[in-house]
Design a protein around this motif. Structure first.
Motif, PDB file in Angstrom:
ATOM      1  N   GLU A 170      16.228  15.932   5.195  1.00 32.64           N
ATOM      2  CA  GLU A 170      17.668  15.735   5.081  1.00 32.64           C
ATOM      3  C   GLU A 170      18.453  15.969   4.098  1.00 32.64           C
ATOM      4  O   GLU A 170      19.491  16.315   3.912  1.00 32.64           O
ATOM      5  CB  GLU A 170      17.839  14.415   6.002  1.00 32.64           C
ATOM      6  N   THR A 171      17.936  15.315   2.769  1.00 30.14           N
ATOM      7  CA  THR A 171      18.538  15.304   1.582  1.00 30.14           C
ATOM      8  C   THR A 171      18.757  16.809   1.100  1.00 30.14           C
ATOM      9  O   THR A 171      19.543  17.178   0.586  1.00 30.14           O
ATOM     10  CB  THR A 171      17.645  14.656   0.635  1.00 30.14           C
ATOM     11  N   LEU A 172      17.652  17.528   1.240  1.00 31.96           N
ATOM     12  CA  LEU A 172      17.622  18.963   0.952  1.00 31.96           C
ATOM     13  C   LEU A 172      18.817  19.832   1.678  1.00 31.96           C
ATOM     14  O   LEU A 172      19.530  20.696   1.327  1.00 31.96           O
ATOM     15  CB  LEU A 172      16.411  19.721   1.056  1.00 31.96           C
ATOM     16  N   LEU A 174       0.755  -1.282   0.054  1.00 32.40           N
ATOM     17  CA  LEU A 174       0.046  -0.075  -0.106  1.00 32.40           C
ATOM     18  C   LEU A 174       0.832   1.172  -0.108  1.00 32.40           C
ATOM     19  O   LEU A 174       0.445   2.021  -0.573  1.00 32.40           O
ATOM     20  CB  LEU A 174      -1.022  -0.118   1.246  1.00 32.40           C
ATOM     21  N   ALA A 175       2.028   1.238   0.719  1.00 31.49           N
ATOM     22  CA  ALA A 175       2.682   2.497   0.930  1.00 31.49           C
ATOM     23  C   ALA A 175       4.219   2.124   0.110  1.00 31.49           C
ATOM     24  O   ALA A 175       4.775   1.534   0.508  1.00 31.49           O
ATOM     25  CB  ALA A 175       2.854   2.794   2.332  1.00 31.49           C
ATOM     26  N   ILE A 176       4.195   2.828  -0.984  1.00 27.10           N
ATOM     27  CA  ILE A 176       5.531   2.639  -1.852  1.00 27.10           C
ATOM     28  C   ILE A 176       6.140   4.323  -1.623  1.00 27.10           C
ATOM     29  O   ILE A 176       5.485   5.052  -2.093  1.00 27.10           O
ATOM     30  CB  ILE A 176       5.299   2.371  -3.190  1.00 27.10           C
ATOM     31  N   LYS A 177       7.457   3.919  -1.162  1.00 24.43           N
ATOM     32  CA  LYS A 177       8.080   5.363  -0.879  1.00 24.43           C
ATOM     33  C   LYS A 177       8.365   5.964  -2.251  1.00 24.43           C
ATOM     34  O   LYS A 177       8.986   5.529  -3.169  1.00 24.43           O
ATOM     35  CB  LYS A 177       9.367   5.155   0.029  1.00 24.43           C
ATOM     36  N   PRO A 178       8.049   7.362  -2.323  1.00 25.03           N
ATOM     37  CA  PRO A 178       8.311   8.022  -3.615  1.00 25.03           C
ATOM     38  C   PRO A 178       9.869   7.965  -3.756  1.00 25.03           C
ATOM     39  O   PRO A 178      10.697   8.014  -2.851  1.00 25.03           O
ATOM     40  CB  PRO A 178       7.691   9.412  -3.409  1.00 25.03           C
ATOM     41  N   PRO A 179      10.500   8.416  -4.874  1.00 25.23           N
ATOM     42  CA  PRO A 179      11.881   8.508  -5.340  1.00 25.23           C
ATOM     43  C   PRO A 179      12.339   9.685  -4.443  1.00 25.23           C
ATOM     44  O   PRO A 179      11.650  10.638  -4.025  1.00 25.23           O
ATOM     45  CB  PRO A 179      11.961   8.686  -6.809  1.00 25.23           C
ATOM     46  N   MET A 180      13.724   9.755  -4.163  1.00 26.77           N
ATOM     47  CA  MET A 180      14.281  10.728  -3.480  1.00 26.77           C
ATOM     48  C   MET A 180      14.625  12.025  -4.499  1.00 26.77           C
ATOM     49  O   MET A 180      14.562  11.867  -5.518  1.00 26.77           O
ATOM     50  CB  MET A 180      15.877  10.079  -3.114  1.00 26.77           C
ATOM     51  N   GLY A 225       4.644  18.687   2.385  1.00 22.27           N
ATOM     52  CA  GLY A 225       4.416  17.833   1.281  1.00 22.27           C
ATOM     53  C   GLY A 225       5.535  16.650   1.500  1.00 22.27           C
ATOM     54  O   GLY A 225       5.481  15.905   0.547  1.00 22.27           O
ATOM     55  N   ILE A 226       6.647  16.965   2.163  1.00 25.07           N
ATOM     56  CA  ILE A 226       7.774  16.186   2.052  1.00 25.07           C
ATOM     57  C   ILE A 226       7.887  15.193   3.424  1.00 25.07           C
ATOM     58  O   ILE A 226       7.472  15.704   4.608  1.00 25.07           O
ATOM     59  CB  ILE A 226       8.983  16.795   1.595  1.00 25.07           C
ATOM     60  N   ASP A 227       8.811  14.294   3.382  1.00 26.86           N
ATOM     61  CA  ASP A 227       9.080  13.534   4.550  1.00 26.86           C
ATOM     62  C   ASP A 227      10.691  14.012   5.061  1.00 26.86           C
ATOM     63  O   ASP A 227      11.184  14.673   4.664  1.00 26.86           O
ATOM     64  CB  ASP A 227       8.906  12.084   4.611  1.00 26.86           C
ATOM     65  N   ARG A 228      10.794  13.402   6.112  1.00 32.33           N
ATOM     66  CA  ARG A 228      12.092  13.701   7.125  1.00 32.33           C
ATOM     67  C   ARG A 228      13.252  13.599   6.189  1.00 32.33           C
ATOM     68  O   ARG A 228      14.299  14.191   6.073  1.00 32.33           O
ATOM     69  CB  ARG A 228      12.293  12.957   8.256  1.00 32.33           C
ATOM     70  N   GLU A 229      13.126  12.282   5.454  1.00 31.25           N
ATOM     71  CA  GLU A 229      14.492  11.938   4.757  1.00 31.25           C
ATOM     72  C   GLU A 229      14.914  12.715   3.583  1.00 31.25           C
ATOM     73  O   GLU A 229      15.845  13.066   3.201  1.00 31.25           O
ATOM     74  CB  GLU A 229      14.208  10.546   4.271  1.00 31.25           C
TER      75      GLU A 229
END
Length: 138
Positions: free
Chosen positions: A136-138, A87-93, A129-133
């Motif tokens: 951190e990437t930004l 159900l939950a597929i993580k979107p690309p980085m 709209g974005i998650d923690r990872e």
């Protein structure tokens, strides 16, 4: 005398905690779980016996605890195997970001590894709209 009373009160409390819950307490706990987690209404559970509630509870636990292997995308059940998509597929980085100005307005433009992109009008909306990872990437 006061220390002795506290000691015996502590022993009585431990004895009460060690006792297994009664049938009525178990029924109440299972009914509360079914109302909060499975979406049952009080009226649906009110006239059911302990055995019926236990069956509903066990069925709900089996549904929740069905094992999904994310690598092979197969649901493993006691009876059979079913192909399933998680159900939950993580979107690309996020690969790149730009601050784009159009006239008086500025936008945050985020580009992901799969080529998709999205614009946000404010920093607050972008953070929602974005998650923690990604942050951190930004």
């Amino acid at each position: 005398m006061n220390i002795r009373n506290k000691h015996f009160a502590k022993l009585r409390a431990e004895e009460i905690r060690r006792k297994p819950p009664t049938k009525a307490q178990k029924r109440n706990q299972m009914s509360t779980y079914l109302k909060n987690m499975a979406g049952f209404k009080h009226s649906q559970l009110k006239r059911k016996r302990y055995d019926e509630i236990q069956k509903l509870f066990d069925k709900e636990l089996k549904r929740v605890n069905t094992f999904v292997d994310m690598n092979s995308k197969v649901v493993k059940d006691e009876r059979n195997s079913i192909d399933a998509i998680p159900l939950a597929i993580k979107p690309p980085m996020i690969v790149e970001y730009k601050i784009v100005k159009e006239g008086q307005k500025g936008f945050y433009h985020l580009i992901r590894a799969d080529g998709s992109s999205k614009r946000y009008s404010s920093m607050i909306r972008m953070l929602q709209g974005i998650d923690r990872e990604d942050l951190e990437t930004l």
